[in-house]
Scaffold this active site. Structure first.
Site, PDB file in Angstrom:
ATOM      1  N   HIS A   1       0.856  -1.298   0.025  1.00  0.00           N
ATOM      2  CA  HIS A   1      -0.024   0.088  -0.003  1.00  0.00           C
ATOM      3  C   HIS A   1       0.703   1.198   0.015  1.00  0.00           C
ATOM      4  O   HIS A   1       1.506   1.576   0.752  1.00  0.00           O
ATOM      5  CB  HIS A   1      -0.817   0.003   1.285  1.00  0.00           C
ATOM      6  CG  HIS A   1      -1.850   0.956   1.414  1.00  0.00           C
ATOM      7  ND1 HIS A   1      -1.979   1.727   2.463  1.00  0.00           N
ATOM      8  CD2 HIS A   1      -2.757   1.438   0.391  1.00  0.00           C
ATOM      9  CE1 HIS A   1      -2.968   2.584   2.386  1.00  0.00           C
ATOM     10  NE2 HIS A   1      -3.412   2.651   1.131  1.00  0.00           N
TER      11      HIS A   1
ATOM     12  N   HIS B   1      -0.558  11.060  -2.430  1.00  0.00           N
ATOM     13  CA  HIS B   1      -2.038  10.539  -1.908  1.00  0.00           C
ATOM     14  C   HIS B   1      -2.835  11.798  -1.683  1.00  0.00           C
ATOM     15  O   HIS B   1      -3.847  11.737  -2.115  1.00  0.00           O
ATOM     16  CB  HIS B   1      -1.921   9.701  -0.527  1.00  0.00           C
ATOM     17  CG  HIS B   1      -3.045   9.294   0.049  1.00  0.00           C
ATOM     18  ND1 HIS B   1      -3.849  10.053   0.848  1.00  0.00           N
ATOM     19  CD2 HIS B   1      -3.615   8.017  -0.018  1.00  0.00           C
ATOM     20  CE1 HIS B   1      -4.954   9.166   1.004  1.00  0.00           C
ATOM     21  NE2 HIS B   1      -4.842   8.247   0.434  1.00  0.00           N
TER      22      HIS B   1
HETATM   23  O1  G3P Z   1      -6.141   0.723  -2.502  1.00  0.00           O
HETATM   24  C1  G3P Z   1      -6.838   1.180  -1.636  1.00  0.00           C
HETATM   25  C2  G3P Z   1      -6.530   2.453  -0.689  1.00  0.00           C
HETATM   26  O2  G3P Z   1      -5.197   2.861  -1.293  1.00  0.00           O
HETATM   27  C3  G3P Z   1      -7.522   3.424  -0.514  1.00  0.00           C
HETATM   28  O3  G3P Z   1      -7.453   3.885   0.651  1.00  0.00           O
HETATM   29  O4  G3P Z   1      -6.908   6.408   1.181  1.00  0.00           O
HETATM   30  O5  G3P Z   1      -5.029   4.556   1.236  1.00  0.00           O
HETATM   31  O6  G3P Z   1      -5.868   5.497  -0.925  1.00  0.00           O
HETATM   32  P1  G3P Z   1      -6.162   5.285   0.441  1.00  0.00           P
HETATM   33 CA    CA Z   2      -4.802   4.451  -2.321  1.00  0.00          CA
END
Ligand code: G3P
Ligand code: CA
Length: 301
Positions: free
Chosen positions: A50, A92
């Site tokens: 992630h 992000h």
């Molecule tokens: O891949 C799913 C996840 O990344 C969505 O949440 O806020 O971490 O981008 P976020």
């Molecule tokens: Ca994401």
């Protein structure tokens, strides 16, 4: 008679509604095991970093991607946004403040200005001081098909995001065999539809709203909606729900309609194992090394 019927039946109806709403909680806390056992033997699942290995390096930087590759992940997830001069950068938030030493909205700055910023020091480990915000092209060039990449397209509600999916596809096309290892995902189905309209070779996943940001009921309705439309639209091969919203039954229902299920972002070993027992196809986590260890432990059974 009708009054009596309502009086006696309403507690039962309420009970069913409560069970439906709290189903994921019930599964996670009362039913599903957090221990590895024989039922997981032979189960295939994807390990997805992630924002790179963002638990141990600053998120969405080349350092976090390189580390994830070293850990042996199957896929790296990253987030993209537009700069003022329409370059695509990997970051992000809509603003620079949390993950760089800059301030303000990403789209108010040119790429050259964003490249001046330090995207590593905030993480608190001196070794990452001076990391830069990468462009999407730099990130893809680094990864270069060594694992898959899941590109998350953030919010639709910006005029400057016009033709964004199309621009991403233009970048994917520059990578060797890019269609084989790069996938687009978004909460906004319009982006995914635009991507398919532009080029039907691209792979997409539908990101589902999470319990952390929306009421449980909204998730429930969205699940129903997407399960309902699965037959008409076979291009979104996976649904990616937040992990607090899942249950074994929900995963089963998504599978029954032909979707894969990639969940985000359990970070504790026990939570990851619970998701595997529920039958997910992949886990998006900040600590992919923990999931690699789980895979090894399952293989050793
Ligand atoms: O891949 C799913 C996840 O990344 C969505 O949440 O806020 O971490 O981008 P976020
Ligand atoms: Ca994401």
């Amino acid at each position: 008679m009708t009054k009596k019927f309502l009086l006696y039946s309403s507690p039962i109806v309420l009970m069913f509604m409560a069970v439906a709403l709290f189903e994921p909680w019930i599964y996670r806390n009362l039913i599903t095991s957090g221990e590895i056992d024989g039922r997981l033997k032979g189960e295939h699942f994807d390990i997805i970093a992630h924002k790179g290995a963002s638990g141990v390096a600053p998120e969405n930087t080349l350092a976090a991607f390189e580390l994830a590759l070293d850990m042996g992940v199957d896929m790296i997830e990253l987030d993209v946004r537009n700069t003022h001069d329409e370059e695509i950068v990997v970051i992000h938030d809509e603003t620079l403040d949390r993950t760089t030493d800059g301030t303000g909205i990403v789209h108010d700055y040119t790429l050259a200005e964003i490249k001046e910023l330090d995207a590593g020091s905030w993480f608190g480990n001196a070794k990452y001081a001076g990391e830069k915000v990468p462009t999407l092209k730099e990130a893809l060039d680094l990864i270069n098909g060594r694992c898959q990449v899941l590109i998350e397209i953030k919010h639709m509600d910006h005029p400057h995001y016009h033709d964004f999916a199309e621009k991403l596809i233009d970048i994917i096309r520059q990578e060797k065999n890019g269609y084989d290892w790069i996938i687009l995902q978004s909460e906004e189905v319009e982006y995914l539809e635009a991507a398919h309209e532009y080029d039907d070779h691209v792979k997409t996943k539908k990101l589902m709203i999470g319990e952390d940001s929306t009421p449980l009921l909204a998730f429930y309705i969205e699940t129903k909606m997407h399960l309902g439309r699965a037959k008409e639209d076979d291009r979104m091969k996976a649904l990616n729900p937040e992990f607090h919203t899942l249950s074994t039954r929900r995963v089963f229902r998504m599978h029954a309609r032909g979707f894969q299920v990639y969940t985000y972002s359990p970070n504790e070993r026990e939570e990851m194992i619970k998701m595997l027992h529920m039958g997910v196809d992949g886990i998006i986590t900040d600590f992919p090394d923990r999931l690699v260890q789980i895979r090894r432990d399952i293989e050793a059974l």
